[in-house]
Design an enzyme around this catalytic site. Sequence first.
Site, mmCIF file in Angstrom:
data_model
loop_
_atom_site.group_PDB
_atom_site.id
_atom_site.type_symbol
_atom_site.label_atom_id
_atom_site.label_comp_id
_atom_site.label_asym_id
_atom_site.label_seq_id
_atom_site.Cartn_x
_atom_site.Cartn_y
_atom_site.Cartn_z
ATOM 1 N N GLN A 178 -4.300 -1.439 9.676
ATOM 2 C CA GLN A 178 -4.362 -2.775 9.080
ATOM 3 C C GLN A 178 -5.045 -3.765 10.022
ATOM 4 O O GLN A 178 -4.757 -3.809 11.216
ATOM 5 C CB GLN A 178 -2.948 -3.252 8.722
ATOM 6 C CG GLN A 178 -2.886 -4.580 7.981
ATOM 7 C CD GLN A 178 -3.542 -4.540 6.609
ATOM 8 O OE1 GLN A 178 -3.547 -3.515 5.932
ATOM 9 N NE2 GLN A 178 -4.108 -5.661 6.182
ATOM 10 N N LYS A 209 0.837 -1.202 0.000
ATOM 11 C CA LYS A 209 0.000 0.000 0.000
ATOM 12 C C LYS A 209 0.871 1.251 0.000
ATOM 13 O O LYS A 209 0.614 2.212 -0.732
ATOM 14 C CB LYS A 209 -0.930 -0.007 1.221
ATOM 15 C CG LYS A 209 -2.062 -1.026 1.118
ATOM 16 C CD LYS A 209 -2.762 -1.298 2.444
ATOM 17 C CE LYS A 209 -3.825 -2.405 2.277
ATOM 18 N NZ LYS A 209 -4.439 -2.801 3.548
ATOM 19 N N ASP A 263 -10.911 3.042 4.470
ATOM 20 C CA ASP A 263 -11.286 1.624 4.503
ATOM 21 C C ASP A 263 -12.802 1.437 4.483
ATOM 22 O O ASP A 263 -13.291 0.345 4.190
ATOM 23 C CB ASP A 263 -10.762 0.973 5.797
ATOM 24 C CG ASP A 263 -9.511 0.147 5.567
ATOM 25 O OD1 ASP A 263 -9.321 -0.343 4.440
ATOM 26 O OD2 ASP A 263 -8.745 -0.007 6.527
HETATM 27 N N1 GUN Z 1 -7.189 -6.676 6.197
HETATM 28 C C1 GUN Z 1 -7.661 -7.367 5.145
HETATM 29 N N2 GUN Z 1 -8.233 -6.521 4.254
HETATM 30 C C2 GUN Z 1 -8.111 -5.285 4.766
HETATM 31 C C3 GUN Z 1 -8.507 -3.992 4.321
HETATM 32 O O1 GUN Z 1 -9.100 -3.808 3.260
HETATM 33 N N3 GUN Z 1 -8.175 -2.966 5.131
HETATM 34 C C4 GUN Z 1 -7.541 -3.132 6.317
HETATM 35 N N4 GUN Z 1 -7.287 -2.056 7.057
HETATM 36 N N5 GUN Z 1 -7.174 -4.302 6.769
HETATM 37 C C5 GUN Z 1 -7.456 -5.379 5.985
#
Ligand code: GUN
Length: 293
Positions: free
Chosen positions: A95, A51, A118
């Site tokens: 995350q 990311k 998110d």
């Molecule tokens: N863990 C798995 N998918 C995601 C996501 O889209 N965002 C975040 N923050 N954590 C994740």
Amino acid sequence: MQLIDGKRIAQEVHAETRVAVEALKAQGITPGLAVVLVGDDPASRAYVRSKDKMSKELGIYSVKHELPEETTQEALVALVHQLNADPAIHGILVQSPPPAHIDEAAVVAAIDPRKDVDGFHPVNVAKLALDDPTGFVPCTPLGCQRLLLASGIDPAGKHAVILGRSMIVGKPLALLLMAKGKGGDATVTVVHSRSRNLPELTRQADILIAAIGRPGFVTAEHVREGAVVIDVGINRVEDPANAKGYRIVGDVAFEEVAPKCSALTPVPGGVGPMTIAMLMANTVKACRQITGG
Ligand code: GUN
């Protein structure tokens, strides 16, 4: 059988994002994304790294906060508050999943909903349910929808069966596909591990989306001839033959399901690249909404 190329479609999204970032920069505004990781889960570390890398490639200002496993709830919430107040940051992502001692819901609730790229904050969950376009939709469901549209598969009027009911994928995807308008208008059924007669239900799908997090769970008996299958699973399975000692597989038993499908996403290279692409797009959206740029 059409193999849906998530990498290529993600590149299309990135191209749009690049244009939008340039337009903001021409106004003296740089979109900023903060990515927070607590602990050292290898898969989460890899996601956070990609990311951060992708943000930089697109000209987005990116800061990565990697905190130790023993970080307290208070310290994490304090960091979120600091990022909420930082004018250089328009998107905040913590995350998931955090370590067990962290109250994830409380951390998400501490994020300024305008920076919640998110789409996990209660305000944004509500906005999705209310069809409010100013809200943020979780990146993976958004990526699934975009994959379908870019592949010429319009969900309108079709029966979409979603396997999995998570807050990150299943539930928001159901809302997205049943919403009125482009990319929506589907008949949606959500099924899960406790559903009775699961194969019977999934065989009714024109579009089957597998988001259950179990390697190879969806087999030929779950799929109707000619169905579109979207595989959201990203599962690490041991593989001594691989240099890393593992390989990544989806929730779909690819070899046996592929011959029955009209279209199928591979893993890797399907939904995965789309999730990151939609995160970048959400960051630009947050930046525009906050700055008016
Ligand atoms: N863990 C798995 N998918 C995601 C996501 O889209 N965002 C975040 N923050 N954590 C994740």
